[in-house]
Design a protein around this motif. Structure first.
Motif, PDB file in Angstrom:
ATOM      1  N   ALA A 308      38.239 -10.459   6.588  1.00 53.09           N
ATOM      2  CA  ALA A 308      37.727  -9.169   7.018  1.00 53.09           C
ATOM      3  C   ALA A 308      37.267  -9.281   8.469  1.00 53.09           C
ATOM      4  N   GLU A 399      35.917   1.359  12.443  1.00 54.43           N
ATOM      5  CA  GLU A 399      36.209  -0.069  12.309  1.00 54.43           C
ATOM      6  C   GLU A 399      35.457  -0.705  11.154  1.00 54.43           C
ATOM      7  N   ARG A 401      35.161   0.387   8.191  1.00 50.81           N
ATOM      8  CA  ARG A 401      35.782   0.619   6.889  1.00 50.81           C
ATOM      9  C   ARG A 401      36.554  -0.606   6.395  1.00 50.81           C
ATOM     10  N   GLN A 402      36.920  -1.485   7.303  1.00 56.77           N
ATOM     11  CA  GLN A 402      37.654  -2.679   6.909  1.00 56.77           C
ATOM     12  C   GLN A 402      36.747  -3.901   6.767  1.00 56.77           C
ATOM     13  N   ASN A 430      36.374  -3.388  -1.077  1.00 53.05           N
ATOM     14  CA  ASN A 430      35.655  -4.118  -0.027  1.00 53.05           C
ATOM     15  C   ASN A 430      34.160  -4.235  -0.306  1.00 53.05           C
TER      16      ASN A 430
END
Length: 439
Positions: A308, A399, A401-402, A430
């Motif tokens: 991640a 950014e 969200r990942q 996630n």
């Protein structure tokens, strides 16, 4: 083995007795009678399968997640209890010994006490066991006492339930069905033996010694263990283990605690433990050199190996333990990914390892936010709870969200944070969380 395949295998096992009953081709009875038999068969199958959802089998928990396994264990037990309770009341056929001409027991339900008493015992024990589990903290009895009663009660319910099915069941009179019940009962009892006998026997070969017990916050201690013999304990940052600080590994006196040390830091393993009652109430009195045993590692709350772009850590109270282990591991590896830690407590004195956390913020670059629900006068940090607005301020960019999100703390906080993160567009895959409490 994929998680989906594990769930499919569980469903097949749970429905197998119903399938065998249907395959016998017996003359159908009234719908109510067939529903009664089906409810009893399914309830007993689920009860026996529950022994495999103890959260102690790593090949299952590693794929599904400890939280999911334990939640399944709870919900399925409650569903089985409902089916078992309604099962005897659904019958409409006459309750009397079947005459010789009714060889398939199509018009009569057995009323013989020798066939009914095991079912009556199991029928009374099952809801009591479920209610005791739901209200354990309210009832106030010791965790170790509850574990012992829960295990013995479950074994009695399983044994009496199978005996009742073999003596009173219309479909269980078939030899194939009877052998299946005995096989499932054997698997269930072996699961208990594995946890309470075989696992402690294996732990005898790998004893530990308490090397230090250090206060790190108000009523919170960091316990360090060192192997008493030369062996390697392999784990990943964020996992937990069942800890038993006694001379013997046998018995119900072990408790699950998150590991707060970094795997690359050496053979010593550390735990953050808060005084909450039972064993933990006297944790500060444990003497260095005391014998200890570990069952683990367990848990899926691991993020250091995930690819991640950033790592978010959101903790409440002693839930900081796996976060601390993760941050220590990231620092030891020289992992330069951006990390953010939001750490909530009630008072300032409850902030665990505060100096080290501030050093990590300074040296490793971790963005650290303390939030207190009861701040002292002059407190300059955040106050209240971990709110959606606070999360949006930290993770509102596209950014984020990942990133991977690691959550540990009180269940109400975790539920609110999970909902807020999903509203921000973070995929559920996630978000990793661990509760250790489910009601």
């Amino acid at each position: 083995m994929p998680a989906g395949l594990l769930i499919l295998l569980y469903l097949i096992a749970a429905l197998l007795p119903l399938g065998l009953a249907w395959a016998q081709g017996l003359t159908p009875r009234s719908i109510a009678d067939e529903l009664a038999s089906g409810a009893g068969i399914l309830a007993l199958t689920v009860i026996l399968a529950e022994f495999l959802l103890l959260g102690r089998y790593r090949f299952v928990a590693r794929r599904l997640g400890t939280d999911i396994v334990m939640r399944m264990h709870q919900l399925l037990a409650r569903g089985a209890a409902i089916l078992a309770i309604v099962h005897p009341f659904l019958y409409t056929s006459r309750r009397a010994p079947a005459p010789d001409w009714d060889t398939q027991r199509q018009f009569f339900v057995t009323a013989e006490f020798a066939a009914l008493w095991p079912g009556i015992v199991a029928w009374l024990l099952l809801p009591a066991l479920v209610l005791m589990a739901i209200g354990r903290t309210t009832l106030g009895y010791r965790y170790e006492t509850w574990r012992l009663m829960h295990g013995l009660g479950a074994a009695l319910i399983a044994g009496f339930g199978v005996l009742h099915a073999l003596r009173a069941g219309r479909y269980s009179a078939d030899p194939a069905m009877g052998y299946l019940w005995l096989a499932l009962l054997g698997v269930a009892l072996f699961a208990l033996i594995y946890v309470y006998v075989l696992t402690p026997m294996a732990q005898l070969r790998h004893p530990w010694r308490v090397s230090s017990v250090t206060p790190v916050a108000l009523r919170t201690w960091e316990v360090a263990l060192h192997p008493a013999r030369d062996f390697t304990f392999r784990y990943r940052a964020g996992q937990f283990a069942w800890l038993n600080i006694r001379d013997s590994p046998f018995g119900p006196w072990e408790n699950p605690f998150s590991i707060s040390s970094a795997p690359t830091a050496g053979p010593e393993v550390r735990f953050l433990i808060k005084e909450l009652g039972d064993f933990t109430a006297t944790i500060g009195q444990v003497e260095p050199g005391s014998r200890a045993y570990l069952d683990g590692p367990h848990g899926h709350l691991t993020v250091t190996e995930r690819a991640a772009p950033g790592i978010a850590l959101i903790a409440g109270g002693v839930g900081i333990a796996p976060m601390l282990g993760t941050l220590r591991e990231l620092r030891a590896r020289g992992d330069s990914r951006p990390t953010t830690l939001i750490y909530g407590n009630r008072t300032e004195e409850q902030i665990a390892c505060r100096a080290e956390l501030e050093a990590l913020a300074r040296d490793h670059g971790t963005r650290l936010t303390h939030i207190l629900s009861e701040p002292p006068e002059g407190w300059q940090g955040a106050t209240g709870q971990v709110t959606p607005d606070l999360l949006r301020a930290h993770f509102g960019g596209p950014e984020h969200r990942q990133w991977v999100y690691m959550l540990c703390g009180p269940p109400p906080m975790l539920a609110a944070v999970e909902d807020a993160l999903i509203d921000l567009g973070v995929p559920a895959r996630n978000i990793l969380s661990e509760r250790f409490s489910y009601d």
